[in-house]
Scaffold this motif. Structure first.
Motif, mmCIF file in Angstrom:
data_model
loop_
_atom_site.group_PDB
_atom_site.id
_atom_site.type_symbol
_atom_site.label_atom_id
_atom_site.label_comp_id
_atom_site.label_asym_id
_atom_site.label_seq_id
_atom_site.Cartn_x
_atom_site.Cartn_y
_atom_site.Cartn_z
ATOM 1 N N VAL A 7 -12.602 -40.981 -6.785
ATOM 2 C CA VAL A 7 -13.715 -40.174 -7.287
ATOM 3 C C VAL A 7 -14.145 -40.641 -8.670
ATOM 4 O O VAL A 7 -15.339 -40.794 -8.939
ATOM 5 C CB VAL A 7 -13.334 -38.678 -7.291
ATOM 6 N N SER A 8 -13.199 -40.894 -9.558
ATOM 7 C CA SER A 8 -13.574 -41.298 -10.916
ATOM 8 C C SER A 8 -14.153 -42.708 -10.951
ATOM 9 O O SER A 8 -15.088 -42.974 -11.706
ATOM 10 C CB SER A 8 -12.365 -41.200 -11.854
ATOM 11 N N PHE A 9 -13.632 -43.599 -10.146
ATOM 12 C CA PHE A 9 -14.096 -44.983 -10.171
ATOM 13 C C PHE A 9 -15.445 -45.146 -9.477
ATOM 14 O O PHE A 9 -16.262 -45.957 -9.891
ATOM 15 C CB PHE A 9 -13.047 -45.899 -9.523
ATOM 16 N N HIS A 10 -15.684 -44.379 -8.432
ATOM 17 C CA HIS A 10 -16.914 -44.509 -7.644
ATOM 18 C C HIS A 10 -17.830 -43.305 -7.797
ATOM 19 O O HIS A 10 -18.586 -42.971 -6.880
ATOM 20 C CB HIS A 10 -16.559 -44.684 -6.158
ATOM 21 N N LEU A 11 -17.807 -42.658 -8.953
ATOM 22 C CA LEU A 11 -18.579 -41.445 -9.151
ATOM 23 C C LEU A 11 -20.073 -41.681 -8.950
ATOM 24 O O LEU A 11 -20.763 -40.862 -8.342
ATOM 25 C CB LEU A 11 -18.313 -40.862 -10.544
ATOM 26 N N GLY A 12 -20.581 -42.791 -9.420
ATOM 27 C CA GLY A 12 -22.003 -43.099 -9.255
ATOM 28 C C GLY A 12 -22.400 -43.207 -7.791
ATOM 29 O O GLY A 12 -23.446 -42.695 -7.377
ATOM 30 N N TRP A 13 -21.568 -43.882 -6.995
ATOM 31 C CA TRP A 13 -21.854 -44.023 -5.573
ATOM 32 C C TRP A 13 -21.752 -42.688 -4.849
ATOM 33 O O TRP A 13 -22.521 -42.403 -3.919
ATOM 34 C CB TRP A 13 -20.903 -45.031 -4.939
ATOM 35 N N LEU A 14 -20.813 -41.858 -5.258
ATOM 36 C CA LEU A 14 -20.667 -40.548 -4.638
ATOM 37 C C LEU A 14 -21.846 -39.640 -4.965
ATOM 38 O O LEU A 14 -22.347 -38.922 -4.095
ATOM 39 C CB LEU A 14 -19.351 -39.896 -5.069
ATOM 40 N N ILE A 15 -22.314 -39.698 -6.193
ATOM 41 C CA ILE A 15 -23.501 -38.924 -6.562
ATOM 42 C C ILE A 15 -24.715 -39.453 -5.811
ATOM 43 O O ILE A 15 -25.556 -38.677 -5.347
ATOM 44 C CB ILE A 15 -23.713 -38.953 -8.089
ATOM 45 N N GLY A 16 -24.792 -40.778 -5.651
ATOM 46 C CA GLY A 16 -25.886 -41.370 -4.883
ATOM 47 C C GLY A 16 -25.893 -40.908 -3.438
ATOM 48 O O GLY A 16 -26.947 -40.599 -2.874
ATOM 49 N N SER A 17 -24.723 -40.829 -2.813
ATOM 50 C CA SER A 17 -24.672 -40.363 -1.427
ATOM 51 C C SER A 17 -24.998 -38.874 -1.343
ATOM 52 O O SER A 17 -25.618 -38.423 -0.380
ATOM 53 C CB SER A 17 -23.310 -40.662 -0.796
ATOM 54 N N LEU A 18 -24.632 -38.108 -2.369
ATOM 55 C CA LEU A 18 -24.991 -36.691 -2.417
ATOM 56 C C LEU A 18 -26.506 -36.526 -2.533
ATOM 57 O O LEU A 18 -27.114 -35.716 -1.814
ATOM 58 C CB LEU A 18 -24.288 -36.019 -3.590
ATOM 59 N N VAL A 19 -27.134 -37.306 -3.398
ATOM 60 C CA VAL A 19 -28.585 -37.228 -3.573
ATOM 61 C C VAL A 19 -29.310 -37.705 -2.314
ATOM 62 O O VAL A 19 -30.295 -37.090 -1.891
ATOM 63 C CB VAL A 19 -29.024 -38.046 -4.818
ATOM 64 N N LEU A 20 -28.835 -38.774 -1.709
ATOM 65 C CA LEU A 20 -29.435 -39.255 -0.468
ATOM 66 C C LEU A 20 -29.311 -38.195 0.628
ATOM 67 O O LEU A 20 -30.272 -37.941 1.369
ATOM 68 C CB LEU A 20 -28.776 -40.559 -0.022
ATOM 69 N N GLY A 21 -28.164 -37.558 0.722
ATOM 70 C CA GLY A 21 -27.979 -36.478 1.683
ATOM 71 C C GLY A 21 -28.903 -35.312 1.404
ATOM 72 O O GLY A 21 -29.472 -34.719 2.328
ATOM 73 N N PHE A 22 -29.084 -34.981 0.128
ATOM 74 C CA PHE A 22 -30.000 -33.909 -0.235
ATOM 75 C C PHE A 22 -31.413 -34.234 0.224
ATOM 76 O O PHE A 22 -32.096 -33.387 0.812
ATOM 77 C CB PHE A 22 -29.981 -33.683 -1.750
ATOM 78 N N CYS A 23 -31.850 -35.455 -0.019
ATOM 79 C CA CYS A 23 -33.197 -35.870 0.399
ATOM 80 C C CYS A 23 -33.344 -35.829 1.919
ATOM 81 O O CYS A 23 -34.351 -35.362 2.442
ATOM 82 C CB CYS A 23 -33.507 -37.267 -0.121
ATOM 83 N N MET A 24 -32.354 -36.296 2.634
ATOM 84 C CA MET A 24 -32.425 -36.284 4.098
ATOM 85 C C MET A 24 -32.377 -34.853 4.638
ATOM 86 O O MET A 24 -33.050 -34.532 5.612
ATOM 87 C CB MET A 24 -31.289 -37.099 4.700
ATOM 88 N N GLY A 25 -31.608 -33.984 4.006
ATOM 89 C CA GLY A 25 -31.572 -32.586 4.406
ATOM 90 C C GLY A 25 -32.897 -31.897 4.148
ATOM 91 O O GLY A 25 -33.355 -31.077 4.945
ATOM 92 N N TRP A 26 -33.536 -32.244 3.048
ATOM 93 C CA TRP A 26 -34.837 -31.676 2.726
ATOM 94 C C TRP A 26 -35.882 -32.107 3.752
ATOM 95 O O TRP A 26 -36.689 -31.310 4.204
ATOM 96 C CB TRP A 26 -35.249 -32.125 1.328
ATOM 97 N N ILE A 27 -35.844 -33.365 4.154
ATOM 98 C CA ILE A 27 -36.809 -33.903 5.119
ATOM 99 C C ILE A 27 -36.517 -33.397 6.530
ATOM 100 O O ILE A 27 -37.433 -33.133 7.304
ATOM 101 C CB ILE A 27 -36.782 -35.443 5.085
#
Length: 100
Positions: A7-27
């Motif tokens: 989680v600490s090392f890949h935090l940026g990628w995890l936030i990116g997947s969260l944001v991508l999921g948010f966008c796909m959920g919105w659509i």
């Protein structure tokens, strides 16, 4: 490998997947396509359970085990983002429609 390290090392990628999921959920609330069949949904659920079990039991060693753990964490973040995005979109759309 421990989860806090991932989680600490890949935090940026995890936030990116969260944001991508948010966008796909919105659509996805707007798009009304055919869902998966019950048989396919059961097979996908069984696959997910098997992958999580393999990760928890450390069946896959080395680099591939690391990728499995990271992929499962990213997939979980994506699903959480999808859920939040779909829920918020539903709230926004239902609020803007007049009461019947």
């Amino acid at each position: 490998m421990t989860m806090p390290y991932l989680v600490s090392f890949h935090l940026g990628w995890l936030i990116g997947s969260l944001v991508l999921g948010f966008c796909m959920g919105w659509i996805s609330v707007v798009q009304r396509g055919n869902g998966t069949s019950k048989v396919t949904a059961r097979w996908l659920a069984a696959l997910a359970v098997a992958l999580v079990a393999a990760s928890l039991a450390h069946v896959v060693p080395g680099r591939f085990g690391y990728w499995l753990d990271l992929g499962l964490i990213m997939f979980a973040c994506y699903l959480v983002g999808c859920t939040i995005g779909a829920w918020l979109r539903d709230r926004v759309v239902s609020r803007s429609q007049p009461a019947a």
